[in-house]
Design a protein around this motif. Structure first.
Motif, PDB file in Angstrom:
ATOM      1  N   MET A  99     -53.315 -56.833 -46.687  1.00 11.22           N
ATOM      2  CA  MET A  99     -52.194 -57.736 -46.418  1.00 11.22           C
ATOM      3  C   MET A  99     -51.128 -57.092 -45.542  1.00 11.22           C
ATOM      4  O   MET A  99     -50.303 -57.779 -44.950  1.00 11.22           O
ATOM      5  N   GLU A 102     -52.256 -55.524 -39.679  1.00 15.91           N
ATOM      6  CA  GLU A 102     -52.258 -56.645 -38.739  1.00 15.91           C
ATOM      7  C   GLU A 102     -53.670 -57.006 -38.298  1.00 15.91           C
ATOM      8  O   GLU A 102     -54.006 -58.181 -38.162  1.00 15.91           O
ATOM      9  N   GLY A 128     -55.229 -66.507 -48.906  1.00 14.81           N
ATOM     10  CA  GLY A 128     -54.763 -67.362 -47.828  1.00 14.81           C
ATOM     11  C   GLY A 128     -55.059 -68.828 -48.026  1.00 14.81           C
ATOM     12  O   GLY A 128     -54.589 -69.671 -47.257  1.00 14.81           O
ATOM     13  N   GLN A 153     -46.694 -66.796 -43.238  1.00  9.10           N
ATOM     14  CA  GLN A 153     -46.829 -65.540 -43.940  1.00  9.10           C
ATOM     15  C   GLN A 153     -46.346 -65.710 -45.365  1.00  9.10           C
ATOM     16  O   GLN A 153     -45.461 -66.509 -45.651  1.00  9.10           O
ATOM     17  N   ARG A 174     -49.705 -60.588 -44.483  1.00  7.90           N
ATOM     18  CA  ARG A 174     -50.844 -61.433 -44.150  1.00  7.90           C
ATOM     19  C   ARG A 174     -51.494 -61.941 -45.429  1.00  7.90           C
ATOM     20  O   ARG A 174     -51.443 -61.309 -46.469  1.00  7.90           O
ATOM     21  N   ASP A 176     -55.433 -63.657 -46.536  1.00 10.93           N
ATOM     22  CA  ASP A 176     -56.798 -63.808 -46.022  1.00 10.93           C
ATOM     23  C   ASP A 176     -57.512 -64.955 -46.726  1.00 10.93           C
ATOM     24  O   ASP A 176     -57.409 -65.116 -47.945  1.00 10.93           O
TER      25      ASP A 176
END
Length: 245
Positions: A99, A102, A128, A153, A174, A176
């Motif tokens: 997370m 990048e 995500g 985000q 981040r 996923d």
């Protein structure tokens, strides 16, 4: 999460086998120490000097036999090829790290490279597919709407599965999607073998909430939901286990 990991280890390796474990981004070393106590040979890789110091302090308080089974290396998880030969480990952990990266593909490929055939890659990532769940359930409607945007985000809070202090509020991490990571794992030769949800019910608890008296019941509910559809799909974190083919 530890129970999920143990389930995979017991199901994949002979009972009593001493495994070679790499913990990438080990933090304060809670999982690394737990596995060293279980008799495995553990290498912890971490780049944060404060976390390394905390891990070394925790290790120093362990019996000598456990200290002998664990080593700590300062370094970036993306440099596994610099530190280790191909096939050096039976198990590679990467919990709460992707997370903050990048571009995670090189890190994932490097971890698969150092896995032995049949080895287990254990990833814990921000989910995500459900970033709006926590703000929505806590009545933060503007944040929920923002999290529903495709490029949103996730607020950097309660992201680390091993109990490390949360980074400063206001920054982002981040998240996923499971389908994308499934394709990536297949592409690096460690296809998805099993997956779980982590923090299905408890991610809405405010930071610093005391542990309840019925903690074992809470853990049992989380563990059951973390392996049951549709609940695991909306967990705050995903625990994905790939196997090196």
């Amino acid at each position: 999460m530890a129970r999920q990991l143990d389930e995979q280890l017991v199901g994949r390796f002979p009972v009593g086998r001493r495994l070679r474990v790499l913990d990438v981004g080990m933090g304060r070393g809670s999982q690394a120490l737990r596995l060293a106590r279980a008799g495995h040979q553990v290498t912890g890789l971490e780049q944060d000097a404060v976390l390394i110091a905390a891990a070394r302090e925790a290790l120093a308080g362990q019996p000598q036999g456990i200290q002998d089974r664990m080593r700590i290396i300062e370094g970036d998880g993306r440099d596994t090829g610099v530190h280790f030969l191909p096939g050096s480990f039976d198990v590679v952990l990467c919990h709460g790290v992707l997370m903050y990266v990048e571009e995670p593909d090189p890190l994932l490929a490097g971890m698969a490279r150092v896995l032995a055939q049949g080895g287990l890659l254990s990833l814990v990532v921000r989910n995500g597919d459900a970033p709006a769940m926590r703000p929505g359930l806590t009545g933060r409607w503007a944040d929920a709407l923002a999290a529903l945007e495709p490029a949103a985000q996730v607020p950097r809070s309660r992201t680390d599965p091993d109990g490390e202090p949360p980074p400063p509020a206001g920054s982002g991490v981040r998240a996923d999607r499971r389908a994308a990571l499934t394709a990536t794992l297949a592409g690096i030769g460690a296809p998805l073998h099993a997956w779980y949800g982590v923090r299905v019910f408890t991610d809405t608890a405010p930071d610093g909430t005391p542990l309840p008296d019925d903690l074992e019941t809470l853990l049992a509910a989380e563990e059951r939901a973390g392996r049951t559809d549709p609940y695991r799909g909306v967990a705050a974190l995903l625990h994905l286990c790939g196997v090196r083919g």
